[in-house]
Enzyme design. Structure first.
Site, short mmCIF file in Angstrom:
data_model
loop_
_atom_site.label_atom_id
_atom_site.label_comp_id
_atom_site.label_asym_id
_atom_site.label_seq_id
_atom_site.Cartn_x
_atom_site.Cartn_y
_atom_site.Cartn_z
N HIS A 132 10.03 9.75 -3.68
CA HIS A 132 11.28 9.01 -3.46
C HIS A 132 12.08 8.78 -4.74
O HIS A 132 12.96 7.93 -4.76
CB HIS A 132 10.98 7.65 -2.80
CG HIS A 132 10.53 7.77 -1.37
ND1 HIS A 132 10.13 6.69 -0.61
CD2 HIS A 132 10.44 8.84 -0.55
CE1 HIS A 132 9.80 7.10 0.61
NE2 HIS A 132 9.97 8.40 0.67
N THR A 205 0.31 1.84 1.85
CA THR A 205 1.57 2.18 2.53
C THR A 205 1.49 1.79 3.99
O THR A 205 0.43 1.89 4.61
CB THR A 205 1.95 3.67 2.39
OG1 THR A 205 3.17 3.90 3.10
CG2 THR A 205 0.88 4.61 2.91
N PRO A 231 -5.20 -3.95 2.96
CA PRO A 231 -5.74 -5.19 3.53
C PRO A 231 -5.39 -5.35 5.01
O PRO A 231 -6.03 -6.13 5.71
CB PRO A 231 -5.09 -6.31 2.70
CG PRO A 231 -4.14 -5.67 1.77
CD PRO A 231 -4.25 -4.19 1.86
P1 OAD Z 1 5.69 -1.20 2.81
O1 OAD Z 1 6.21 -2.48 2.26
O2 OAD Z 1 6.26 -0.72 4.08
O3 OAD Z 1 4.11 -1.31 3.01
C1 OAD Z 1 3.26 -1.83 2.01
C2 OAD Z 1 1.83 -1.73 2.49
O4 OAD Z 1 0.99 -2.19 1.45
C3 OAD Z 1 1.52 -2.58 3.73
O5 OAD Z 1 0.80 -1.80 4.67
C4 OAD Z 1 0.61 -3.70 3.17
O6 OAD Z 1 -0.38 -4.14 4.09
C5 OAD Z 1 -0.04 -2.99 1.99
N1 OAD Z 1 -0.51 -3.87 0.90
C6 OAD Z 1 -0.07 -5.11 0.56
N2 OAD Z 1 -0.77 -5.57 -0.49
C7 OAD Z 1 -1.66 -4.61 -0.84
C8 OAD Z 1 -2.65 -4.49 -1.86
N3 OAD Z 1 -2.86 -5.45 -2.74
N4 OAD Z 1 -3.38 -3.35 -1.90
C9 OAD Z 1 -3.17 -2.34 -1.01
N5 OAD Z 1 -2.25 -2.40 -0.04
C10 OAD Z 1 -1.50 -3.51 0.05
O7 OAD Z 1 5.82 -0.11 1.64
P2 OAD Z 1 5.79 1.48 1.75
O8 OAD Z 1 4.84 1.92 2.80
O9 OAD Z 1 5.61 1.99 0.38
O10 OAD Z 1 11.68 3.64 0.90
O11 OAD Z 1 7.26 1.79 2.21
C11 OAD Z 1 7.64 3.13 2.36
C12 OAD Z 1 9.09 3.28 2.01
O12 OAD Z 1 9.86 2.38 2.80
C13 OAD Z 1 9.44 2.92 0.59
O13 OAD Z 1 9.26 4.01 -0.30
C14 OAD Z 1 10.86 2.50 0.69
C15 OAD Z 1 10.75 1.64 1.91
O14 OAD Z 1 11.92 1.38 2.57
C16 OAD Z 1 12.98 3.59 0.55
O15 OAD Z 1 13.47 2.68 -0.11
C17 OAD Z 1 13.77 4.76 1.03
#
Ligand code: OAD
Length: 266
Positions: A132, A205, A231
């Site tokens: 991204h 993710t 988690p």
């Molecule tokens: P999200 O905010 O959608 O998801 C974050 C994930 O991390 C969730 O499933 C949480 O449960 C998990 N999480 C939280 N704390 C954690 C920890 N300490 N260790 C491991 N996991 C943890 O973020 P992304 O999946 O990265 O795109 O989002 C994908 C895309 O959507 C991003 O790149 C962005 C967003 O909109 C754009 O901006 C185009």
């Protein structure tokens, strides 16, 4: 949040014995560095509307507002540091071949971890494939030229926003916004690596954004295994061979630990 020790050991063994590993990371891997995720309880998309800040239409409508938001995030991210998960991955990649990080994150923490882990050495083997883009790069809306951008942005007026040194066009953050396609070459490489992998480790993710969320399925179709570190359960949990209900900073070093590189961590 206690993770079953037996599951951790199984996961560690799968990773150790795999010849090719892809690690798909999202905002959750940086959560313990202090960077907000997008969809969590305090996630960015709970407080801000993506269509007002993270689309080409939003930038065309109000580039100053979009830069203001990105500059706030850039400053916040710049004050954070790679955590134990980023560092364990980077060290592991420098120690052994066959590991590739495919990241959705634009925060550059994988790259900073690579530089930190390599010390005086060559960090290139630990650099991620950035699906991204990067919040510390800008791209000209006119000529498409990309440029590193670390300085604070003056967002007081449109006239003061950063401009392309080649053609004078307005610069925008070099990140993929909603409604935009991922870079084709990067995406092809990601699908190739996922297809060749013996294991895909998914870390932090929500698995809601395509086409990235399809990558673990490509590994699985090729006969590879899936390990998830998160988690919370996600739509990808059902396909995982192992789900570790843990934060990244405690679980990832177990999977990607091994003997430390010489020299102190900086
Ligand atoms: P999200 O905010 O959608 O998801 C974050 C994930 O991390 C969730 O499933 C949480 O449960 C998990 N999480 C939280 N704390 C954690 C920890 N300490 N260790 C491991 N996991 C943890 O973020 P992304 O999946 O990265 O795109 O989002 C994908 C895309 O959507 C991003 O790149 C962005 C967003 O909109 C754009 O901006 C185009």
């Amino acid at each position: 949040m206690a993770v079953d020790e037996g599951e951790l050991r199984r996961a560690e063994r799968i990773v150790r014995e795999a010849e090719r590993v892809v690690v798909l990371t999202g905002a959750g891997i940086s959560a313990e560095s202090g960077i907000p995720t997008f969809r969590g309880p305090e996630g960015l998309w709970r407080q801000y509307r993506p269509e007002e800040l993270a689309t080409p239409e939003a930038f065309a409508r109000d580039p100053r507002l979009v830069w203001e938001w990105y500059d706030w995030r850039r400053q916040r991210i710049a004050a954070c540091h790679p955590n134990a998960a980023h560092l364990a991955l980077a060290r592991s990649m420098l120690r052994r071949g066959g590991i590739h990080i495919l990241t959705q994150n634009v925060d550059a923490l994988h790259s900073r971890a690579a530089v930190q882990a390599a010390g005086e050495g060559d960090a290139s083997a630990a650099m991620p494939l950035k699906l991204h883009g990067s919040i510390f790069r800008a791209r000209c809306v006119e000529c498409d030229k990309r440029t590193p951008l670390y300085d604070d942005i003056d967002t007081q007026s449109v006239e003061r926003l950063p401009r392309c040194q080649e053609c004078g066009g307005l610069l925008r953050p070099d990140v993929v916004w909603f409604g935009e396609s991922l870079d084709r070459a990067i995406l092809e490489r990601a699908f190739q690596l996922a297809g060749e992998a013996d294991v895909c480790v998914i870390i932090g993710t929500s698995g809601l954004v395509q086409p990235t969320a399809s990558l673990p399925g490509v590994t699985q179709s090729g006969g590879g295994r899936i390990i998830e570190i998160n988690p919370e359960p996600t739509p990808l949990t059902a396909m995982a061979d192992l789900s570790l209900r843990s934060g990244a900073a405690s679980a990832a070093p177990r999977l990607f630990g091994g003997p430390k590189l010489s020299g102190p961590l900086r």
